[in-house]
Structure formats: C-alpha cells, structure tokens
Design a protein around this motif. Structure first.
Motif, short mmCIF file in Angstrom:
data_model
loop_
_atom_site.label_atom_id
_atom_site.label_comp_id
_atom_site.label_asym_id
_atom_site.label_seq_id
_atom_site.Cartn_x
_atom_site.Cartn_y
_atom_site.Cartn_z
N ASN A 94 0.81 -1.21 0.00
CA ASN A 94 0.00 0.00 0.00
C ASN A 94 0.86 1.27 0.00
O ASN A 94 0.31 2.36 -0.05
N ARG A 95 2.17 1.14 0.09
CA ARG A 95 3.13 2.25 0.01
C ARG A 95 2.84 3.34 1.03
O ARG A 95 2.99 4.51 0.78
N ARG A 96 2.38 2.98 2.22
CA ARG A 96 2.09 3.96 3.27
C ARG A 96 3.12 3.93 4.39
O ARG A 96 2.99 4.69 5.35
N GLY A 97 4.07 3.04 4.34
CA GLY A 97 5.08 2.96 5.38
C GLY A 97 6.24 3.90 5.13
O GLY A 97 6.24 4.70 4.19
N ALA A 98 7.26 3.78 5.97
CA ALA A 98 8.46 4.62 5.85
C ALA A 98 9.16 4.34 4.54
O ALA A 98 9.46 3.19 4.21
N GLY A 99 9.45 5.38 3.77
CA GLY A 99 10.14 5.23 2.48
C GLY A 99 9.28 4.57 1.43
O GLY A 99 9.79 4.00 0.46
N GLY A 100 7.97 4.56 1.57
CA GLY A 100 7.09 3.95 0.58
C GLY A 100 6.95 2.44 0.74
O GLY A 100 6.49 1.77 -0.17
N SER A 101 7.35 1.91 1.89
CA SER A 101 7.21 0.46 2.10
C SER A 101 5.79 0.13 2.53
O SER A 101 4.95 1.02 2.70
N ASN A 102 5.51 -1.12 2.70
CA ASN A 102 4.18 -1.58 3.05
C ASN A 102 3.94 -1.34 4.54
O ASN A 102 4.73 -1.72 5.38
N PHE A 103 2.80 -0.76 4.91
CA PHE A 103 2.41 -0.55 6.29
C PHE A 103 1.16 -1.38 6.55
O PHE A 103 0.14 -1.24 5.89
N THR A 104 1.24 -2.31 7.52
CA THR A 104 0.11 -3.18 7.81
C THR A 104 -0.63 -2.79 9.07
O THR A 104 -1.72 -3.28 9.29
N GLY A 105 -0.07 -1.95 9.88
CA GLY A 105 -0.74 -1.50 11.10
C GLY A 105 -0.57 -2.45 12.25
O GLY A 105 -1.24 -2.31 13.27
N ASP A 106 0.31 -3.44 12.15
CA ASP A 106 0.54 -4.39 13.24
C ASP A 106 1.36 -3.77 14.34
O ASP A 106 2.40 -3.31 14.27
#
Length: 106
Positions: A94-106
C-alpha cells in the motif's frame, strides 16, 4: 440418431454416489471386526440409479474423472474469490510505510 466422429473414443462418465450400505466408508461393521463391503467392492462408490458394482479397472477411471472435476471446481472457486477481506489489504503493498514500504498496522 447420427453418431459423431469422436463418440466411440471417449470413456463414458458415470454418476457415482456413495454406497447406501456402507455409506461411503468401504467397510461394514461385523460382530467382532469390520468387513469389506460386498455391495461396493470395498470402494464406497456405486453407479447412481442402478447401484451397479463397477469392476476395479473401471472404478479407478471413474474416480479419476470425479477427482479431476473436483479439482477443476476448487481451482475455479479459488480463482473467483482469490483473497478477500482483511488478508487482501494485508498482503498487497500500500506504500504507506516509511520510504514507501508496506504498512500493515501491526
């Protein structure tokens, strides 16, 4: 009735049902131990309607047809639904994490 060119070369597909005597278990309960069901030749399957006992060579072929149809149905159901619900959002990036990585909310 006109016979088609390929009709003589295809194996007939028989409708198989579970044996009514052993209820698909392939064995019946005796007094002291389980016995192989004589009505279905120990396979658990008989021909629908006539309740005929199939020879082992024909039974193997018909069970293979039944297995192939079940596998096709499973593949079709997996392809239609795929991943749905929360697992779809968890596994796709989803590109919402740091540096455009995947953020799952865990």
């Amino acid at each position: 009735m006109k016979k088609g060119l390929q009709d003589g070369f295809k194996r007939p597909r028989l409708d198989l049902i579970q044996c009514p005597v052993c209820k698909g278990r392939a064995v019946v309960t005796g007094v002291f131990y389980e016995l192989v069901c004589a009505d279905c030749n120990g396979s658990g399957w008989v021909v629908d309607g006539s309740r005929l006992l199939l020879p082992l060579e024909e039974l193997v072929t018909q069970l293979s047809f039944k297995l192939q149809a079940a596998e096709r149905e499973i593949r079709a159901l997996k392809g239609v639904s795929g991943m749905a619900g929360p697992e779809r959002h968890y596994n796709e990036p989803n590109r919402r994490g740091a540096g455009g990585s995947n953020f799952t909310g865990d």
